[in-house]
Motif scaffolding. Sequence first.
Motif, PDB file in Angstrom:
ATOM      1  N   ALA A 219     -18.581 114.953 -12.033  1.00 16.25           N
ATOM      2  CA  ALA A 219     -17.890 116.074 -11.395  1.00 16.25           C
ATOM      3  C   ALA A 219     -16.533 116.251 -12.078  1.00 16.25           C
ATOM      4  N   PHE A 220     -15.842 117.327 -11.703  1.00 17.15           N
ATOM      5  CA  PHE A 220     -14.517 117.568 -12.266  1.00 17.15           C
ATOM      6  C   PHE A 220     -13.751 118.518 -11.367  1.00 17.15           C
ATOM      7  N   ILE A 221     -12.438 118.514 -11.523  1.00 22.12           N
ATOM      8  CA  ILE A 221     -11.584 119.465 -10.836  1.00 22.12           C
ATOM      9  C   ILE A 221     -10.824 120.268 -11.886  1.00 22.12           C
ATOM     10  N   ALA A 222     -10.417 121.477 -11.508  1.00 24.65           N
ATOM     11  CA  ALA A 222      -9.739 122.354 -12.453  1.00 24.65           C
ATOM     12  C   ALA A 222      -8.757 123.237 -11.704  1.00 24.65           C
ATOM     13  N   GLY A 223      -7.594 123.469 -12.329  1.00 29.28           N
ATOM     14  CA  GLY A 223      -6.608 124.327 -11.700  1.00 29.28           C
ATOM     15  C   GLY A 223      -5.187 123.943 -12.063  1.00 29.28           C
ATOM     16  N   ASP A 224      -4.320 123.861 -11.058  1.00 27.98           N
ATOM     17  CA  ASP A 224      -2.893 123.635 -11.222  1.00 27.98           C
ATOM     18  C   ASP A 224      -2.603 122.413 -12.091  1.00 27.98           C
ATOM     19  N   ALA A 225      -1.995 122.639 -13.259  1.00 24.63           N
ATOM     20  CA  ALA A 225      -1.763 121.556 -14.214  1.00 24.63           C
ATOM     21  C   ALA A 225      -0.789 120.509 -13.671  1.00 24.63           C
ATOM     22  N   ALA A 226       0.187 120.929 -12.890  1.00 28.92           N
ATOM     23  CA  ALA A 226       1.144 119.970 -12.345  1.00 28.92           C
ATOM     24  C   ALA A 226       0.469 119.024 -11.355  1.00 28.92           C
ATOM     25  N   VAL A 227      -0.379 119.574 -10.502  1.00 26.96           N
ATOM     26  CA  VAL A 227      -1.098 118.751  -9.523  1.00 26.96           C
ATOM     27  C   VAL A 227      -2.040 117.796 -10.237  1.00 26.96           C
ATOM     28  N   LEU A 228      -2.792 118.320 -11.203  1.00 24.74           N
ATOM     29  CA  LEU A 228      -3.750 117.478 -11.936  1.00 24.74           C
ATOM     30  C   LEU A 228      -3.043 116.420 -12.769  1.00 24.74           C
ATOM     31  N   GLY A 229      -1.859 116.743 -13.291  1.00 26.75           N
ATOM     32  CA  GLY A 229      -1.102 115.759 -14.065  1.00 26.75           C
ATOM     33  C   GLY A 229      -0.702 114.569 -13.212  1.00 26.75           C
ATOM     34  N   GLU A 230      -0.275 114.823 -11.985  1.00 28.29           N
ATOM     35  CA  GLU A 230       0.084 113.729 -11.081  1.00 28.29           C
ATOM     36  C   GLU A 230      -1.145 112.909 -10.705  1.00 28.29           C
ATOM     37  N   LEU A 231      -2.245 113.601 -10.423  1.00 27.77           N
ATOM     38  CA  LEU A 231      -3.475 112.888 -10.074  1.00 27.77           C
ATOM     39  C   LEU A 231      -3.972 112.049 -11.249  1.00 27.77           C
ATOM     40  N   LEU A 232      -3.819 112.557 -12.458  1.00 28.67           N
ATOM     41  CA  LEU A 232      -4.248 111.809 -13.648  1.00 28.67           C
ATOM     42  C   LEU A 232      -3.516 110.469 -13.730  1.00 28.67           C
ATOM     43  N   GLN A 233      -2.210 110.476 -13.507  1.00 30.26           N
ATOM     44  CA  GLN A 233      -1.441 109.235 -13.592  1.00 30.26           C
ATOM     45  C   GLN A 233      -1.873 108.244 -12.513  1.00 30.26           C
ATOM     46  N   ILE A 234      -2.081 108.749 -11.308  1.00 32.68           N
ATOM     47  CA  ILE A 234      -2.507 107.883 -10.202  1.00 32.68           C
ATOM     48  C   ILE A 234      -3.886 107.305 -10.474  1.00 32.68           C
ATOM     49  N   ARG A 235      -4.788 108.163 -10.948  1.00 26.78           N
ATOM     50  CA  ARG A 235      -6.161 107.722 -11.175  1.00 26.78           C
ATOM     51  C   ARG A 235      -6.254 106.759 -12.362  1.00 26.78           C
ATOM     52  N   LYS A 236      -5.348 106.879 -13.324  1.00 28.36           N
ATOM     53  CA  LYS A 236      -5.291 105.897 -14.414  1.00 28.36           C
ATOM     54  C   LYS A 236      -5.026 104.504 -13.858  1.00 28.36           C
ATOM     55  N   HIS A 237      -4.048 104.417 -12.972  1.00 28.26           N
ATOM     56  CA  HIS A 237      -3.690 103.113 -12.397  1.00 28.26           C
ATOM     57  C   HIS A 237      -4.776 102.606 -11.453  1.00 28.26           C
ATOM     58  N   GLY A 238      -5.529 103.532 -10.869  1.00 33.83           N
ATOM     59  CA  GLY A 238      -6.606 103.147  -9.963  1.00 33.83           C
ATOM     60  C   GLY A 238      -7.915 102.863 -10.657  1.00 33.83           C
ATOM     61  N   GLY A 239      -7.972 103.076 -11.973  1.00 32.68           N
ATOM     62  CA  GLY A 239      -9.206 102.816 -12.723  1.00 32.68           C
ATOM     63  C   GLY A 239     -10.331 103.774 -12.395  1.00 32.68           C
ATOM     64  N   MET A 240      -9.999 104.976 -11.984  1.00 33.71           N
ATOM     65  CA  MET A 240     -11.017 105.949 -11.580  1.00 33.71           C
ATOM     66  C   MET A 240     -11.463 106.764 -12.787  1.00 33.71           C
ATOM     67  N   MET A 241     -12.313 106.163 -13.578  1.00 31.46           N
ATOM     68  CA  MET A 241     -12.749 106.772 -14.835  1.00 31.46           C
ATOM     69  C   MET A 241     -14.252 106.993 -14.835  1.00 31.46           C
ATOM     70  N   THR A 242     -14.651 108.111 -15.406  1.00 30.71           N
ATOM     71  CA  THR A 242     -16.072 108.424 -15.549  1.00 30.71           C
ATOM     72  C   THR A 242     -16.635 107.638 -16.733  1.00 30.71           C
ATOM     73  N   ALA A 243     -17.766 106.982 -16.538  1.00 32.74           N
ATOM     74  CA  ALA A 243     -18.364 106.176 -17.603  1.00 32.74           C
ATOM     75  C   ALA A 243     -18.618 107.023 -18.848  1.00 32.74           C
ATOM     76  N   ALA A 244     -18.414 106.428 -20.022  1.00 33.64           N
ATOM     77  CA  ALA A 244     -18.546 107.155 -21.277  1.00 33.64           C
ATOM     78  C   ALA A 244     -19.922 107.809 -21.448  1.00 33.64           C
ATOM     79  N   PRO A 245     -21.038 107.117 -21.157  1.00 37.34           N
ATOM     80  CA  PRO A 245     -22.331 107.790 -21.281  1.00 37.34           C
ATOM     81  C   PRO A 245     -22.477 108.984 -20.334  1.00 37.34           C
ATOM     82  N   VAL A 246     -21.870 108.899 -19.158  1.00 34.11           N
ATOM     83  CA  VAL A 246     -21.924 110.020 -18.216  1.00 34.11           C
ATOM     84  C   VAL A 246     -21.099 111.190 -18.736  1.00 34.11           C
ATOM     85  N   GLN A 247     -19.985 110.892 -19.387  1.00 33.52           N
ATOM     86  CA  GLN A 247     -19.207 111.968 -19.999  1.00 33.52           C
ATOM     87  C   GLN A 247     -20.038 112.706 -21.048  1.00 33.52           C
TER      88      GLN A 247
END
Length: 350
Positions: A219-247
């Motif tokens: 799945a994916f989300i799309a829209g406000d770059a500022a909101v997604l930028g903050e979520l990206l940093q949080i999700r990096k620290h949380g290890g919330m990554m899509t598996a490479a084969p799934v990508q």
Amino acid sequence: MEPYKATAAAHPDGIVDLSVGTPVDPVPELVQRALTGAANSPGYPTVWGTPALRDAIKGWLEKRLGARSVEHTNILPVVGSKELVAWLPTQLGLGAGDQVAYPRLAYPTYEVGARLCGAEAVVYDDPTELDPTNLKLLWLNSPSNPTGRVLAKDELVRIVAWAREHGVLIFSDECYLELGWEAEPVSVLHPDVCGGSYEGIVAVHSLSKRSNLAGYRAAFIAGDAAVLGELLQIRKHGGMMTAAPVQAATVAALGDDAHVQEQRARYAARRAALREALVKHGFRIEHSEASLYLWATRDEGCWETVAHLAELGILVAPGDFYGEAGTRFVRVAFTATDERVEAAVKRLGQ
């Protein structure tokens, strides 16, 4: 549900389970090939996804949704939409004193997300009638799960304008957008809705239904770059990554329209057969102009209907699972196999 499931399972010809909208048809071959082709992926994947994945999402957003001027910063892959819905309020830093609003009839995970972070869950019929003072997150859901209702473009324009006026962040769950039957769903990312700006709006999309990839968590989300930028940093620290084969599989799926049309045709046939059979059996169908469900009633309590259908070997979801407003409805999924749908139609006709 277990007693009713046991009753339905005791039918001589077996249970027809229409209670859960889980795909049953094969994963498209080109997607399977992409997945196995990327199986040798020993390194950690990135939370933001590969450039190829972001390009594929950008292309799909522009081609399918009519979105314009999409940049990679407007895109963020997630590990299936359910984890996003459940953990979004927490990742946004919401808590006590904040409100999260969602439709009166809705997927239960919106409420779960609010409760997990200690925010107040608020339901609505018309979100523009809410008090915006403490409202920090507004969930839209079009097409709706469970009702299949589609918000018209003018409704979306009005809601987006109201939310922006009051500084309320919109997340629009559009996971069934490619499954419109009697209406053409529109995304909040369409320029006629957002005015060409993604400020304050984010759309949520999934490949579970359109591509039979529920087991992949794509799945994916799309829209406000500022909101997604903050979520990206949080999700990096949380290890919330899509598996490479799934990508890699997601890239393949988003780049192919043929399998989507084939799956739509399967669902359309199942939907038509079940709808006709239910109506002849005495049901009334409301909304249901999109999604993978029929929102049906016999003008009785939903559990009475669940029990009645269980005696026929058919299991459906009670409407009160989605809110008090659903107490006289059941949700009937048409995600079963052709053979099981045919069995249900036969039983409803007896």
